[in-house]
Write a protein that holds these residues in place. Sequence first.
Motif, PDB file in Angstrom:
ATOM      1  N   VAL A 163      -3.951  -6.011   3.492  1.00 30.73           N
ATOM      2  CA  VAL A 163      -3.694  -4.936   4.452  1.00 30.73           C
ATOM      3  C   VAL A 163      -4.317  -3.657   3.922  1.00 30.73           C
ATOM      4  N   ALA A 164      -4.468  -2.732   4.831  1.00 30.34           N
ATOM      5  CA  ALA A 164      -5.046  -1.436   4.472  1.00 30.34           C
ATOM      6  C   ALA A 164      -3.947  -0.406   4.324  1.00 30.34           C
ATOM      7  N   ALA A 165      -4.298   0.776   3.925  1.00 29.87           N
ATOM      8  CA  ALA A 165      -3.328   1.849   3.711  1.00 29.87           C
ATOM      9  C   ALA A 165      -2.778   2.329   5.044  1.00 29.87           C
ATOM     10  N   PRO A 166      -1.499   2.813   5.084  1.00 26.91           N
ATOM     11  CA  PRO A 166      -0.916   3.308   6.328  1.00 26.91           C
ATOM     12  C   PRO A 166      -1.541   4.632   6.743  1.00 26.91           C
ATOM     13  N   SER A 167      -1.317   4.956   7.984  1.00 28.87           N
ATOM     14  CA  SER A 167      -1.842   6.219   8.501  1.00 28.87           C
ATOM     15  C   SER A 167      -1.000   7.389   8.010  1.00 28.87           C
ATOM     16  N   ALA A 168      -1.557   8.579   8.156  1.00 33.17           N
ATOM     17  CA  ALA A 168      -0.854   9.783   7.703  1.00 33.17           C
ATOM     18  C   ALA A 168       0.415  10.013   8.512  1.00 33.17           C
ATOM     19  N   SER A 169       0.346   9.717   9.814  1.00 32.39           N
ATOM     20  CA  SER A 169       1.524   9.932  10.650  1.00 32.39           C
ATOM     21  C   SER A 169       2.664   8.985  10.258  1.00 32.39           C
ATOM     22  N   ARG A 170       2.335   7.764   9.898  1.00 32.02           N
ATOM     23  CA  ARG A 170       3.380   6.821   9.477  1.00 32.02           C
ATOM     24  C   ARG A 170       3.988   7.258   8.162  1.00 32.02           C
ATOM     25  N   LEU A 171       3.148   7.702   7.227  1.00 32.24           N
ATOM     26  CA  LEU A 171       3.683   8.193   5.955  1.00 32.24           C
ATOM     27  C   LEU A 171       4.618   9.370   6.177  1.00 32.24           C
ATOM     28  N   ALA A 172       4.263  10.240   7.098  1.00 30.17           N
ATOM     29  CA  ALA A 172       5.117  11.398   7.384  1.00 30.17           C
ATOM     30  C   ALA A 172       6.447  10.938   7.982  1.00 30.17           C
ATOM     31  N   ALA A 173       6.388   9.951   8.858  1.00 29.24           N
ATOM     32  CA  ALA A 173       7.617   9.463   9.466  1.00 29.24           C
ATOM     33  C   ALA A 173       8.523   8.807   8.429  1.00 29.24           C
ATOM     34  N   VAL A 174       7.908   8.063   7.520  1.00 26.14           N
ATOM     35  CA  VAL A 174       8.714   7.425   6.474  1.00 26.14           C
ATOM     36  C   VAL A 174       9.326   8.469   5.550  1.00 26.14           C
ATOM     37  N   GLN A 175       8.543   9.490   5.198  1.00 23.63           N
ATOM     38  CA  GLN A 175       9.060  10.526   4.313  1.00 23.63           C
ATOM     39  C   GLN A 175      10.166  11.340   4.968  1.00 23.63           C
ATOM     40  N   ALA A 176      10.210  11.331   6.294  1.00 20.22           N
ATOM     41  CA  ALA A 176      11.268  12.067   6.989  1.00 20.22           C
ATOM     42  C   ALA A 176      12.633  11.405   6.823  1.00 20.22           C
ATOM     43  N   ILE A 177      12.664  10.155   6.426  1.00 13.25           N
ATOM     44  CA  ILE A 177      13.947   9.453   6.200  1.00 13.25           C
ATOM     45  C   ILE A 177      14.435   9.804   4.806  1.00 13.25           C
ATOM     46  N   ALA A 178      15.574  10.426   4.731  1.00 10.13           N
ATOM     47  CA  ALA A 178      16.114  10.895   3.448  1.00 10.13           C
ATOM     48  C   ALA A 178      16.718   9.743   2.666  1.00 10.13           C
ATOM     49  N   LYS A 179      16.554   9.811   1.374  1.00  7.63           N
ATOM     50  CA  LYS A 179      17.141   8.813   0.481  1.00  7.63           C
ATOM     51  C   LYS A 179      18.465   9.343  -0.050  1.00  7.63           C
ATOM     52  N   PRO A 195      10.266   7.507  18.309  1.00  6.89           N
ATOM     53  CA  PRO A 195       9.338   8.560  18.757  1.00  6.89           C
ATOM     54  C   PRO A 195       8.427   9.069  17.654  1.00  6.89           C
ATOM     55  N   VAL A 196       8.877   8.990  16.393  1.00  7.67           N
ATOM     56  CA  VAL A 196       8.084   9.589  15.330  1.00  7.67           C
ATOM     57  C   VAL A 196       7.096   8.598  14.730  1.00  7.67           C
ATOM     58  N   VAL A 197       7.146   7.329  15.147  1.00  9.36           N
ATOM     59  CA  VAL A 197       6.281   6.322  14.547  1.00  9.36           C
ATOM     60  C   VAL A 197       5.039   6.159  15.404  1.00  9.36           C
ATOM     61  N   VAL A 198       3.888   6.208  14.773  1.00 11.34           N
ATOM     62  CA  VAL A 198       2.628   5.963  15.450  1.00 11.34           C
ATOM     63  C   VAL A 198       2.177   4.576  15.062  1.00 11.34           C
ATOM     64  N   PRO A 199       2.000   3.654  16.034  1.00  9.92           N
ATOM     65  CA  PRO A 199       1.597   2.288  15.661  1.00  9.92           C
ATOM     66  C   PRO A 199       0.299   2.286  14.897  1.00  9.92           C
ATOM     67  N   ALA A 200       0.241   1.470  13.883  1.00 11.19           N
ATOM     68  CA  ALA A 200      -0.963   1.374  13.062  1.00 11.19           C
ATOM     69  C   ALA A 200      -1.295  -0.087  12.863  1.00 11.19           C
TER      70      ALA A 200
END
Length: 347
Positions: A198-214, A163-168
């Motif tokens: 490839v081009a840079a990811p979208s802001a929404s994808r970066l936010a979704a990735v950052q939501a995953i804790a390391k 749900p949090v991933v926006v296709p890019a």
Amino acid sequence: MTPDLRTSALKMIPLRLAGAALMAATAATIATMPVPVAAQETADEARIRKIEAEVRALQRKVFPGGDGRFFEPQIGPGTQGSATTPAPAIGTSAPSTTAVTDILIRLDALERQLQALTARSEEQANALSQMELRLAALETAGNVPIDAPAANLPAVQPAATTPVVVPAAATTPAVRPPVQTTPAPTVPAPTPAPAASVAAPSASRLAAVQAIAKPQTADAGDDEYSYGFRLWSAGFFPEARQQLTRFVEQYPNHTRISFGRNLLGRAFLDDNMPKEAAQWFLKNYQANKAGDRAPDSLLYLGASMIAMKDTKRACIALAEFAETYPLIASGRLATDYQANRAKVKCS
């Protein structure tokens, strides 16, 4: 004296002399006669009896019990070389144990001990074999990480969505292709394809990735792998490849290295990049065939060949998987193996 008488006296003197001579000859003959036959026979019989007695005594010493009246067997019926011999006859000494009897008794004892040792060694070998099978099953089950997905996933999955991933249309910059090791004779490595820009990811994808804790634990290498695994589980395959590549390069001797290389191949395969995936699967299998995820890499190498329409190499990989890891092919990865076999027709 008258002449007649004198004549008669003279005639009788020779007769007397002849009688005396006869008596002397008779006495000499009697003196020179041999001993009587009866006395001589008695002495010879006594000597013969003495000699016979000495021979019998010698026989009793050399051949106990062999005087003709009885003969002692070395091994009696129903015994094992230790039968009790009967009492010796009167006038003979007790027969002694011969060397042959002692050897037979010792051989019987050695045979019994050898039978016992053989039985014990067979029991221990069987128990050891059972323990090895159980240990292999436990190791196979223990290699699955705690946060790993279900083991029976298909070899090639469509791109996962959350749900949090926006296709890019664009993703992160491509990861540098890994160094390819020398391919195995039975499964040659495919030619790597050039990376696409490839081009840079979208802001929404970066936010979704950052939501995953390391994870932050005392094991930095395990944290890097676990973070790459979480990205892969969430469907961020390019980000997962970048993270897992960092883990493989920085921690080549980590206990999770087999997991990392295999998961890196999965991140390519699940993103519809079978050629790049095949390189990592083959490298992980060749690096350590006894590694934790070496069986998975060999099986997914076959899946990569199927995705590339290379039936020959796919059959080679699947056949080697079934031959090298028969327990896993019929256990943990049985579903994936049967699914891949159903996709190709191998001769």
